[in-house]
Design a protein around this motif. Sequence first.
Motif, short mmCIF file in Angstrom:
data_model
loop_
_atom_site.label_atom_id
_atom_site.label_comp_id
_atom_site.label_asym_id
_atom_site.label_seq_id
_atom_site.Cartn_x
_atom_site.Cartn_y
_atom_site.Cartn_z
N GLY A 393 0.79 -1.22 0.00
CA GLY A 393 0.00 0.00 0.00
C GLY A 393 0.82 1.27 0.00
N ASN A 394 2.05 1.22 0.52
CA ASN A 394 2.89 2.41 0.62
C ASN A 394 4.03 2.41 -0.39
N LEU A 395 3.96 1.57 -1.39
CA LEU A 395 5.02 1.53 -2.40
C LEU A 395 4.85 2.68 -3.40
N TYR A 396 5.99 3.23 -3.82
CA TYR A 396 6.01 4.28 -4.84
C TYR A 396 6.64 3.67 -6.10
N LEU A 397 5.88 3.60 -7.15
CA LEU A 397 6.28 2.91 -8.37
C LEU A 397 6.56 3.90 -9.48
N VAL A 398 7.47 3.52 -10.37
CA VAL A 398 7.78 4.33 -11.54
C VAL A 398 7.78 3.43 -12.77
#
Length: 458
Positions: A393-398
Amino acid sequence: MHPFTRLFHPRDKPRTAADSMNGSAYTFFMGGSSSGKHVNERSAMQMTAVYSCVRILSEAVAGLPLHLYRYTDDGGKEKALEHPLYRLLHDEPNSEMTSFIFRETLMTHLLLWGNAYAQIIRNGKGEVLGLYPLMPAKMTVDRDARGELFYRYQRTTEDSPGLGKAETVYLDSHDVLHIPGLGFDGLVGYSPIAMAKNAIGMAIACEEYGAKFFANGANPGGVLEHPGTIKDPAKVRESWNSVYQGSGNSHRIAVLEEGMHFNPISITNEQAQFLETRKFQINEIARIFRVPPHMVGDLEKSSFSNIEQQSLEFVKYTLDPWVIRWEQSLARALFSETEKTKLFFKFNVDGLLRGDYVSRMNGYAIGRQNGWMSANDIRALENLDPIQEEEGGNLYLVNGNMCKLRDAGSAYSANAPAANADPAAPPYQPDETPEPEEEKPPESGNKHARKPRKETSR
């Protein structure tokens, strides 16, 4: 200073003719206006446009979430939930009011009188225990012999019947939350009603004219003409009014005796442009408070293509200045000198700036794909429960196709390492072993001979 000088020239109103505009004296003495109507804060609230504008702005400010934040060491912020002021401003400023009612009351004072006052109750340590609104009409701001500001409040028996007779209460600036509106000295604001009393008075006059017009049967006034001499004119007038006056008696057939004639003497409403005048005065009052006309019921120039933009401009150009006044005044009056560098109040206006559902989803998708929003960040904005940490839920994806600018084109260079290669690995050396030549079939003498056909299994 002579006492009558203070009476006729109150500090929160323009004092001289130089302070007035367009040749009108913008004072509230006797409440007179150019239209002949009595205008003050209470009578102005009987005008529907004024009441609507005041209610819209006061409820908008009162309904915004108000939080107390603390600066963190990494440059961010967090809610100071354990601080006493958080509960005081967010939930209950005193034992008699909720936060919504308290802010709505002060904002109403600010819009009508140009100033909002609240008494600050502190304990022996200087901590704030409560905030109680004070009526602006009973407050006077002045300076003592040392030049320090102090507040003088005229307490009456109506304010607190249990405390006995009326008296004057002197308060230090440390004990008063003062939110001033637009003013000329930066200390006391001017009443918007006083500054625009002629426009409001004309609107009241138009409304009263329309009420009397329908009260008289929606017909122009006139004269009853008799060829002879009437012994009792009052009796004839009362007899006429009892039968034909009033909206309930409109369109009745009149019977005239003894050669009497009815001659109307008033102009029609079309000639007087009554409806156009009333509509203009409503827009004039909305302009005073900087409220979009569609929010007070005038949808003449609003459409589906611009009404959302007008609502966003209302937040940006109308609410934001009032919100900043509140935030800075609260910080100045309630924080200690050390707390001013660590804490701050913040109204959350993000809810009013939210677009439609499709626009929000497109914006969230851009933030999610570019790595500056996580799934929980988006769910928090939509008032949804967070996703657990182990579920990402707190992952930042690119996007995986993205790389640093200095690494652009490295994949096409034979000697350059890959963008994600290990820097400790030996440099890339191309394989110089020559590739085996492909074996060519023998050439036949007939250049036009057909090549053998490969058989395929069926």
